[in-house]
Design an enzyme around this catalytic site. Structure first.
Site, PDB file in Angstrom:
ATOM      1  N   LEU A   4      -7.097 -10.356  -4.855  1.00 44.38           N
ATOM      2  CA  LEU A   4      -7.061 -10.912  -5.975  1.00 44.38           C
ATOM      3  C   LEU A   4      -6.568  -9.812  -7.355  1.00 44.38           C
ATOM      4  CD1 LEU A   4      -9.657 -13.482  -5.914  1.00 44.38           C
ATOM      5  CD2 LEU A   4      -7.511 -13.682  -5.417  1.00 44.38           C
ATOM      6  N   LYS A   5      -6.366  -8.540  -6.916  1.00 49.47           N
ATOM      7  CA  LYS A   5      -6.254  -7.362  -7.611  1.00 49.47           C
ATOM      8  C   LYS A   5      -6.914  -7.575  -9.259  1.00 49.47           C
ATOM      9  CE  LYS A   5      -1.359  -7.235  -6.064  1.00 49.47           C
ATOM     10  NZ  LYS A   5      -1.400  -8.484  -5.169  1.00 49.47           N
ATOM     11  N   PHE A   6      -8.287  -7.536  -8.835  1.00 50.03           N
ATOM     12  CA  PHE A   6      -9.292  -7.268 -10.108  1.00 50.03           C
ATOM     13  C   PHE A   6      -9.025  -6.317 -11.107  1.00 50.03           C
ATOM     14  CE2 PHE A   6     -12.228  -8.903  -6.808  1.00 50.03           C
ATOM     15  CZ  PHE A   6     -11.954 -10.348  -7.174  1.00 50.03           C
ATOM     16  N   GLN A  10      12.669  -8.977  -0.477  1.00 44.29           N
ATOM     17  CA  GLN A  10      11.985  -7.496  -0.566  1.00 44.29           C
ATOM     18  C   GLN A  10      13.091  -6.517  -0.394  1.00 44.29           C
ATOM     19  OE1 GLN A  10       8.970  -6.764  -0.372  1.00 44.29           O
ATOM     20  NE2 GLN A  10       7.514  -8.223   0.733  1.00 44.29           N
ATOM     21  N   LYS A  24      -4.145 -12.947   4.674  1.00 44.79           N
ATOM     22  CA  LYS A  24      -4.508 -12.538   3.524  1.00 44.79           C
ATOM     23  C   LYS A  24      -4.168 -13.774   2.650  1.00 44.79           C
ATOM     24  CE  LYS A  24      -0.867 -10.784   0.753  1.00 44.79           C
ATOM     25  NZ  LYS A  24      -0.698 -11.148  -0.693  1.00 44.79           N
ATOM     26  N   PRO A  76     -15.471  -2.500 -16.382  1.00 42.41           N
ATOM     27  CA  PRO A  76     -16.212  -2.192 -15.236  1.00 42.41           C
ATOM     28  C   PRO A  76     -17.169  -3.195 -14.765  1.00 42.41           C
ATOM     29  CG  PRO A  76     -15.796  -0.297 -16.611  1.00 42.41           C
ATOM     30  CD  PRO A  76     -15.176  -1.416 -17.420  1.00 42.41           C
ATOM     31  N   ASN A  77     -17.917  -3.706 -15.739  1.00 45.77           N
ATOM     32  CA  ASN A  77     -18.916  -4.680 -15.230  1.00 45.77           C
ATOM     33  C   ASN A  77     -18.281  -5.854 -14.807  1.00 45.77           C
ATOM     34  OD1 ASN A  77     -21.905  -5.499 -15.338  1.00 45.77           O
ATOM     35  ND2 ASN A  77     -21.053  -6.949 -16.829  1.00 45.77           N
ATOM     36  N   GLY A 123       4.371 -11.508   6.002  1.00 47.01           N
ATOM     37  CA  GLY A 123       4.134 -12.955   5.617  1.00 47.01           C
ATOM     38  C   GLY A 123       5.244 -13.523   6.347  1.00 47.01           C
ATOM     39  N   THR A 152       5.043  -2.586  -6.954  1.00 47.65           N
ATOM     40  CA  THR A 152       6.573  -2.409  -6.424  1.00 47.65           C
ATOM     41  C   THR A 152       7.613  -3.019  -7.456  1.00 47.65           C
ATOM     42  OG1 THR A 152       6.200  -4.128  -4.795  1.00 47.65           O
ATOM     43  CG2 THR A 152       6.026  -1.717  -4.297  1.00 47.65           C
TER      44      THR A 152
HETATM   45  O1  C5P Z   1       6.627 -12.802   3.461  1.00 46.34           O
HETATM   46  P1  C5P Z   1       6.491 -11.364   2.940  1.00 46.34           P
HETATM   47  O2  C5P Z   1       6.310 -10.597   4.338  1.00 46.34           O
HETATM   48  O3  C5P Z   1       7.566 -10.590   2.244  1.00 46.34           O
HETATM   49  O4  C5P Z   1       5.108 -11.279   2.433  1.00 46.34           O
HETATM   50  C1  C5P Z   1       4.567 -10.178   1.815  1.00 46.34           C
HETATM   51  C2  C5P Z   1       3.167 -10.184   1.237  1.00 46.34           C
HETATM   52  O5  C5P Z   1       3.000  -8.978   0.729  1.00 46.34           O
HETATM   53  C3  C5P Z   1       3.463 -11.415   0.077  1.00 46.34           C
HETATM   54  O6  C5P Z   1       1.896 -12.044  -0.047  1.00 46.34           O
HETATM   55  C4  C5P Z   1       3.728 -10.453  -1.082  1.00 46.34           C
HETATM   56  O7  C5P Z   1       3.243 -10.939  -2.345  1.00 46.34           O
HETATM   57  C5  C5P Z   1       2.825  -9.325  -0.622  1.00 46.34           C
HETATM   58  N1  C5P Z   1       3.408  -8.065  -1.338  1.00 46.34           N
HETATM   59  C6  C5P Z   1       4.438  -7.311  -1.334  1.00 46.34           C
HETATM   60  N2  C5P Z   1       4.732  -6.368  -1.765  1.00 46.34           N
HETATM   61  C7  C5P Z   1       4.059  -5.617  -2.454  1.00 46.34           C
HETATM   62  C8  C5P Z   1       2.563  -6.193  -2.660  1.00 46.34           C
HETATM   63  C9  C5P Z   1       2.228  -7.267  -1.931  1.00 46.34           C
HETATM   64  O8  C5P Z   1       5.329  -7.801  -0.602  1.00 46.34           O
HETATM   65  N3  C5P Z   1       4.179  -4.479  -3.072  1.00 46.34           N
END
Ligand code: C5P
Length: 239
Positions: free
Chosen positions: A67-69, A193, A39, A73-74, A213, A123
């Site tokens: 990149l969460k656009f 988290q 990612k 719409p265009n 990650g 989240t």
């Molecule tokens: O290191 P870790 O496992 O926490 O990384 C999780 C990845 O997922 C990070 O890039 C984080 O920005 C992404 N992410 C997240 N929770 C979300 C959406 C994306 O942890 N709800």
């Protein structure tokens, strides 16, 4: 894009949260032969631009460009064309851009192998912060609401936190692709988290792909950590 990965490793998306190309390649390098996806998100893309995606592709990596656009719409449609031209496997749009933006984004990926995923409620948002932006629904109801709107526009998949997998499966069945971050192997540091599931719990709940990650990239042996997670996932769905 293979929306139905066949091995546990193919279900793992390693988050390359790095400030520059050198650090990113250091994180990815040991994992390149493992079959997982990588990612690339806003931090790395903003620092390095599309060349980092091209470099990863050259190394044989499959890329989730997150990149969460979110735009008219265009503009969203043209950004999706650009992402597809880079050859990435998956990319993301914000569902709150509305039905037309979703429909045009999904259509823009037609003819490519790229999967367009919808981000519903971040989240980091709770009921109070949703209310602050004028949304009176609970986060869970808003997630299902936005996913339903996306489905009506042809959206194939969503990014959803572990606690949203079950309501999404209940409402949309098995052909919605669910990509889930917030995954922590049993006994590992949860870091920042808050609501986490183990890899086994997440695949059992119905996640198709897991974004992981630090439990992999910060492990003493990232390869060993990835393999252990894949084994846990395979065992959870065996039989
Ligand atoms: O290191 P870790 O496992 O926490 O990384 C999780 C990845 O997922 C990070 O890039 C984080 O920005 C992404 N992410 C997240 N929770 C979300 C959406 C994306 O942890 N709800």
């Amino acid at each position: 894009m293979t929306a139905t990965p066949s091995t546990a490793k193919e279900k793992i998306i390693v988050a390359i949260d790095a400030p520059d190309a050198e650090a990113a390649k250091r994180l990815a390098d040991p994992l390149l032969g493992e079959g997982c996806l990588f990612k690339i998100g806003l931090q790395l893309f903003t620092a390095e631009g599309p060349s980092i995606v091209r470099e990863f592709k050259k190394l044989g990596a499959r890329v989730f460009l997150d990149l969460k656009f979110h735009d008219i719409p265009n503009t969203a449609k043209e950004a999706i064309h650009s992402a597809a031209a880079l050859g990435v496997e998956m990319t993301t749009i914000h569902l709150c851009g509305g039905p037309r933006m979703v429909a045009d984004s999904v259509a823009a990926a037609d003819g490519s192998e790229m999967l367009v995923l919808g981000v519903s409620v971040l989240t980091s948002m709770d009921a109070e912060s949703l209310a602050a932006v004028g949304v009176s629904a609970t986060p869970e109801n808003q997630v299902v609401h936005l996913a339903r709107m996306g489905r009506l526009q042809g959206l194939q998949g969503v990014v959803a936190s572990p606690r949203e997998i079950l309501p999404l499966r209940e409402n949309f069945g098995n052909d919605l692709v669910i990509v889930t971050p917030g995954v922590r192997p049993a006994g590992s540091d949860i870091g920042d988290q808050k609501r986490v599931m183990t890899p086994a719990e997440a695949v059992r709940a119905g996640a198709n792909f897991l974004v992981i990650g630090r439990p992999i990239t910060s492990a003493p042996s990232p390869v060993a950590a990835l393999r252990a997670i894949a084994e846990e996932m395979a065992a959870a769905t065996a039989g």
